[in-house]
Scaffold this motif. Structure first.
Motif: not given
Length: 305
Positions: A147-155
């Motif tokens: 999840m965090i790797n997929g949503f790098k901009d957020s995490f």
């Protein structure tokens, strides 16, 4: 009285600069997304959030099946297998704009990753029915990383899974240590005997969805047929929920980033045992040691495949 001093900032980034900075709010690690005061105010607003008598709560550490269970419970309450037109983000306490939950008609199915002490203060007084869903820590760690790797901009995390695993096992990630979250809820169940809490396991729901959907129905006080349980189980498959999110639901957050592997959305695999494709033999031995130590005395037994 809470101290007025500015909390210490804990820099838990690794030697490669990957990771996060935190502060502690009532003993719980909180990431600093904007400012400490903004986050503290968010928590205060959640604690003062007005509950309705027929609300219910889904409590879960991240990546333990919150979306899945939220859809199931909404369908059980509606008495059909039709998708709620809203996403669970509208009913997620602790997220920005969580007050949009006031737009939802009763009966509401709320959800949160927050510890009990940060949830609405009247949870126990109103005897809000709560389902605590747990998942084995190894699959949790993989799903969380994806999840965090997929949503790098957020995490804002650019590290490898191995780097993330180090932080995960040390509890130096958003939402803190998984074992601490679980033990906190077990303590709540002991301290708040009037609060109705059902503990459900992700793997059991996966293995025997009909039996577990019936158990949830009984807990929330609705009558169901085998046929409806089968329909709900089918509608709440990963593939169909992914399609529903894209075609049916109103989104509170616009998720423009992609999951690792190019798969857009909040759902990945939903499998039990995918951790075997990620964790090395040495990492698994270390993981087992941490699980044995941190979950000792809880009585919790996880299923890993």
């Amino acid at each position: 009285m809470e101290s007025q001093r500015t909390p210490a900032i804990l820099d838990y980034r690794n030697e490669n600069g990957h990771g996060w900075s935190f502060y502690k709010n009532d003993g719980i690690l909180r990431t600093i997304d904007t400012t400490i005061e903004d986050d503290k105010e968010l928590i205060r607003k959640v604690q003062k959030f007005e509950l309705r008598d027929d609300d219910m709560m889904i409590a879960a550490y991240p990546k333990c099946g919150t979306h899945w269970l939220w859809e199931i419970v909404n369908m059980l309450r509606a008495g059909n297998s039709e998708y709620n037109k809203k996403t669970k983000g509208f009913a997620m306490l602790g997220m920005p704009m969580f007050d949009r939950a006031d737009e939802l008609p009763s009966p509401r199915v709320l959800n949160s990753h927050l510890n009990f002490r940060h949830l609405p203060e009247k949870m126990a007084e109103k005897r809000i029915r709560t389902i605590l869903i747990l998942r084995n820590p190894k699959d949790v760690s993989v799903s969380y990383y994806c999840m965090i790797n997929g949503f790098k901009d957020s995490f804002g995390f650019d590290g490898t899974y191995s780097e993330f695993l180090d932080l995960f096992l040390e509890g130096k990630i958003p939402d803190g240590t998984y074992a601490d979250y679980v033990k906190d809820w077990l303590q709540v169940k002991r301290n708040q005997p009037d609060l109705p809490v059902l503990t459900l396991f992700y793997e059991s729901l996966k293995k025997d969805p009909i039996k577990n959907i019936k158990m949830v129905a009984n807990f929330i006080g609705v009558s169901v047929s085998d046929e409806l349980c089968e329909q709900i189980a089918e509608a709440c498959s990963i593939k169909k929920m992914r399609t529903a999110d894209a075609q049916v639901k109103e989104q509170i957050f616009k998720l423009s980033e992609n999951w690792k592997g190019g798969q857009k959305g909040i759902y990945r695999k939903g499998e039990v045992g995918d951790w075997k494709n990620w964790i090395t033999v040495a990492e698994n031995e270390r993981f087992d040691d941490v699980i044995e130590r941190t979950f000792e005395g809880t009585g919790i037994v996880f299923m890993y495949d």
